[in-house]
Design a protein around this motif. Structure first.
Motif, PDB file in Angstrom:
ATOM      1  N   ARG A   1      -0.590  10.665 -18.709  1.00  0.00           N
ATOM      2  CA  ARG A   1      -0.641   9.791 -17.534  1.00  0.00           C
ATOM      3  C   ARG A   1      -2.084   9.397 -17.239  1.00  0.00           C
ATOM      4  O   ARG A   1      -2.988  10.235 -17.282  1.00  0.00           O
ATOM      5  N   ILE A   2      -2.269   8.117 -16.929  1.00  0.00           N
ATOM      6  CA  ILE A   2      -3.596   7.632 -16.579  1.00  0.00           C
ATOM      7  C   ILE A   2      -3.673   7.574 -15.055  1.00  0.00           C
ATOM      8  O   ILE A   2      -3.244   6.616 -14.425  1.00  0.00           O
ATOM      9  N   ASN A   3      -4.144   8.669 -14.481  1.00  0.00           N
ATOM     10  CA  ASN A   3      -4.223   8.768 -13.027  1.00  0.00           C
ATOM     11  C   ASN A   3      -5.637   8.453 -12.567  1.00  0.00           C
ATOM     12  O   ASN A   3      -6.600   8.916 -13.183  1.00  0.00           O
TER      13      ASN A   3
ATOM     14  N   LEU B   1      -8.016  11.080 -17.762  1.00  0.00           N
ATOM     15  CA  LEU B   1      -7.960  11.105 -19.238  1.00  0.00           C
ATOM     16  C   LEU B   1      -8.840  12.181 -19.885  1.00  0.00           C
ATOM     17  O   LEU B   1      -8.403  12.817 -20.844  1.00  0.00           O
ATOM     18  N   PRO B   2     -10.063  12.408 -19.394  1.00  0.00           N
ATOM     19  CA  PRO B   2     -10.859  13.471 -20.017  1.00  0.00           C
ATOM     20  C   PRO B   2     -10.187  14.847 -19.939  1.00  0.00           C
ATOM     21  O   PRO B   2     -10.312  15.648 -20.864  1.00  0.00           O
ATOM     22  N   ALA B   3      -9.462  15.088 -18.849  1.00  0.00           N
ATOM     23  CA  ALA B   3      -8.742  16.363 -18.728  1.00  0.00           C
ATOM     24  C   ALA B   3      -7.611  16.416 -19.749  1.00  0.00           C
ATOM     25  O   ALA B   3      -7.395  17.440 -20.406  1.00  0.00           O
ATOM     26  N   ALA B   4      -6.919  15.296 -19.892  1.00  0.00           N
ATOM     27  CA  ALA B   4      -5.829  15.238 -20.878  1.00  0.00           C
ATOM     28  C   ALA B   4      -6.372  15.472 -22.285  1.00  0.00           C
ATOM     29  O   ALA B   4      -5.770  16.195 -23.093  1.00  0.00           O
ATOM     30  N   LEU B   5      -7.533  14.881 -22.556  1.00  0.00           N
ATOM     31  CA  LEU B   5      -8.171  15.048 -23.865  1.00  0.00           C
ATOM     32  C   LEU B   5      -8.467  16.525 -24.126  1.00  0.00           C
ATOM     33  O   LEU B   5      -8.241  17.044 -25.221  1.00  0.00           O
TER      34      LEU B   5
END
Ligand code: MV4
Length: 503
Positions: A337-339, A418-422
């Motif tokens: 998700r792009i939050n 996104l950096p957290a998802a990465l």
């Protein structure tokens, strides 16, 4: 089939519905608030009706305005998307009373599943496994303590009107019951105007697994297998995937059958999701979401089925037209998700103007979003700006592809998660499939500075692990893919992936 439908929603889900409708030759009516006059759903629809107002209550939540818009424009049906009015039984009824088709489940199914005590009882009676506990409300502390002894600690106190993470309290010993019960009761009254509470055994480190189902109006239903949604924070999912690594084919078939039983018990129609907790190889019914969910694309990617198309077909009265054995899983899919949140500041909402947007692309990469350059990201609506979805022949390939897609992407002007998802996707435990619903909350999100060094090291370890685990093709070699990039290249890609807000 319908010739024209109204979409009672905004953002990426409105676009998602418009896209399928257009492919089916169906016209779409958008509705929009004052804030959304330049929004993509407003521009991409065949007809757009202003609802006026800034607040959701004055626009997307105003049932009469939405129904009037459908009638004025000759729409035959209403698709509610998710959120807003999607799980509102009164709205489902009003839509039908207005002579329109409701692209959703029957009012009765929404009502039953909306009450967690009534749904638990209905599921138990239907032979759907539920977490050990009560199917009646507990009225006072003394009864709660008494019942808890029989169920066994730890205990979860839950609100009948709760769900989706609201109104749950954990009690680890009888001595904690009194204060927890009072707090839970007060919260339930304040949040829902309904103080009814019930007790369940609290499962300590469960995984969240959910099954997609679809029923036509002729009593026939199929499931589209499961999604794994354990990577969440404060009940907001961040990374979802399908299938789950913990189910083998036998268990998968069993869970699917149980989900269908749950749907049949409430005479379900349309798309729905049956949520389970998975713990120690067992699954327990949690709740049923009576809508199309945010994460539905991962199911579409592994089954090849357009779920919105199926929703429209069954809402128009068409039979599904196929049996369970026509469906199978191919490969693996992941969604991120792009939050609009700053993961380096406790996931605080981030606002601003989107002055730059570079979308990732390439094979098996899908971007579902309503973002555009110039979009003002404010606090009026949900912070989810969109979703990045990839497909891979297997889970490793899907992970690598998602990492690559995130690195390609640039959202300039607001922070995104996104950096957290990465960092999740590069985490050893995630790669191994060893995680539960507490994984993200327990994860240390590294700052861009820390990450600069870390990413290069992680890349090397990851490449080594993959090469060791199984024979890989050229992708595992040292000359291809993100893993082989030099440290400086990795860093710059990480920066573009939103580690720094570009100016
Ligand atoms: C639980 C649980 C453990 N044991 N029930 C949270 C959302 C709400 N709908 C139900 N939830 C939970 N119920 C028992 N008996 C743990 C959770 C839970 C959770 C569930 C799914 C996904 C994320 C979660 C995060 C924290 C707690």
């Amino acid at each position: 089939m319908f010739e024209r439908i109204l979409i009672a929603n905004r953002g990426e889900i409105a676009l998602r519905v418009i896209r399928t409708a257009r492919e089916m030759g169906i016209e779409c009516v958008a509705v929009y608030s004052d804030v959304d006059s330049a929004a993509l759903h407003t521009r991409m629809a065949h007809v757009a009706v202003p609802l006026g107002g800034k607040l959701p209550s004055e626009s997307y939540l105003d049932m009469d305005k939405v129904i009037a818009a459908a009638q004025e424009t000759g729409a035959e049906a209403i698709h509610p998307g998710y959120g807003f009015l999607s799980e509102n039984a009164a709205f489902a009824r009003k839509v039908k009373e207005a002579g329109l088709a409701w692209i959703g489940p029957p009012e009765g199914a929404i009502t039953t599943m909306g009450d967690k005590i009534i749904s638990r009882r209905a599921m138990k009676e239907a032979g759907v496994p539920t977490v050990p506990g009560l199917v009646d409300p507990v009225d006072d502390v003394a009864t709660a303590v008494q019942e808890a002894e029989a169920i066994g600690y730890p205990i979860a106190i839950k609100a009948a009107a709760g769900g989706g993470g609201k109104g749950i309290r954990v009690v680890r010993a009888a001595s904690e019951m009194e204060s927890a019960f009072r707090t839970a009761s007060g919260e339930a009254v304040a949040a829902f105007g309904d103080g009814r509470l019930y007790l369940e055994r609290y499962l300590d480190r469960p995984r969240h697994i959910e099954v997609q189902v679809m029923f036509d109006q002729h009593g026939h239903g199929v499931h589209f297998f499961e999604r794994e949604c354990s990577i969440q924070r404060r009940h907001q999912k961040l990374v979802e995937e399908a299938p789950s690594v913990v189910l083998d084919d036998e268990m998968r078939a069993k869970v699917g059958e149980i989900a269908l039983r749950a749907g049949r018990a409430v005479d379900y129609e349309g798309a729905g999701t049956v949520e389970f907790l998975w713990s120690g190889g067992e699954i327990f019914f949690l709740e049923m979401n009576t809508r199309l969910q945010v994460e539905h694309p991962v199911t579409e990617m592994i089954t090849g089925v357009d779920l919105v198309r199926e929703q429209l077909r069954v809402a128009a009265g068409e039979p599904l037209g196929y049996e369970q054995d026509a469906l199978s899983i191919r490969g693996h899919s992941i969604e991120v998700r792009i939050n609009a949140e700053n993961p380096f500041a406790g996931f605080l909402p981030s606002t601003g103007t989107l002055h730059n947007l570079r979308a990732p692309g390439g094979p098996w990469v899908r971007l579902d979003t309503a973002m555009y350059r110039g979009l003002e990201v404010g606090l009026e609506y949900d912070p989810m700006l969109g979703k990045l979805i990839v497909w891979g022949a297997d889970r490793d390939q899907a992970i690598r592809r998602m990492i690559r897609a995130i690195q390609e992407m640039n959202v300039g002007g607001v922070h995104t998660a996104l950096p957290a998802a990465l960092q999740v996707l590069e985490h050893e435990k995630f790669v191994e499939g060893d995680f539960d619903t507490h994984f993200l909350e327990g994860m240390e999100i590294r700052s861009p500075e820390e990450y600069e060094g870390f990413a290069a090291v992680a890349a090397a370890i990851y490449r080594h692990k993959l090469a060791k685990r199984r024979a890989l093709g050229p992708a595992a070699g040292s000359r291809e893919g993100w893993a082989a990039r030099s440290r400086s290249e990795t860093t710059s890609l990480v920066q573009r992936a939103g580690m720094e807000v570009a100016r």
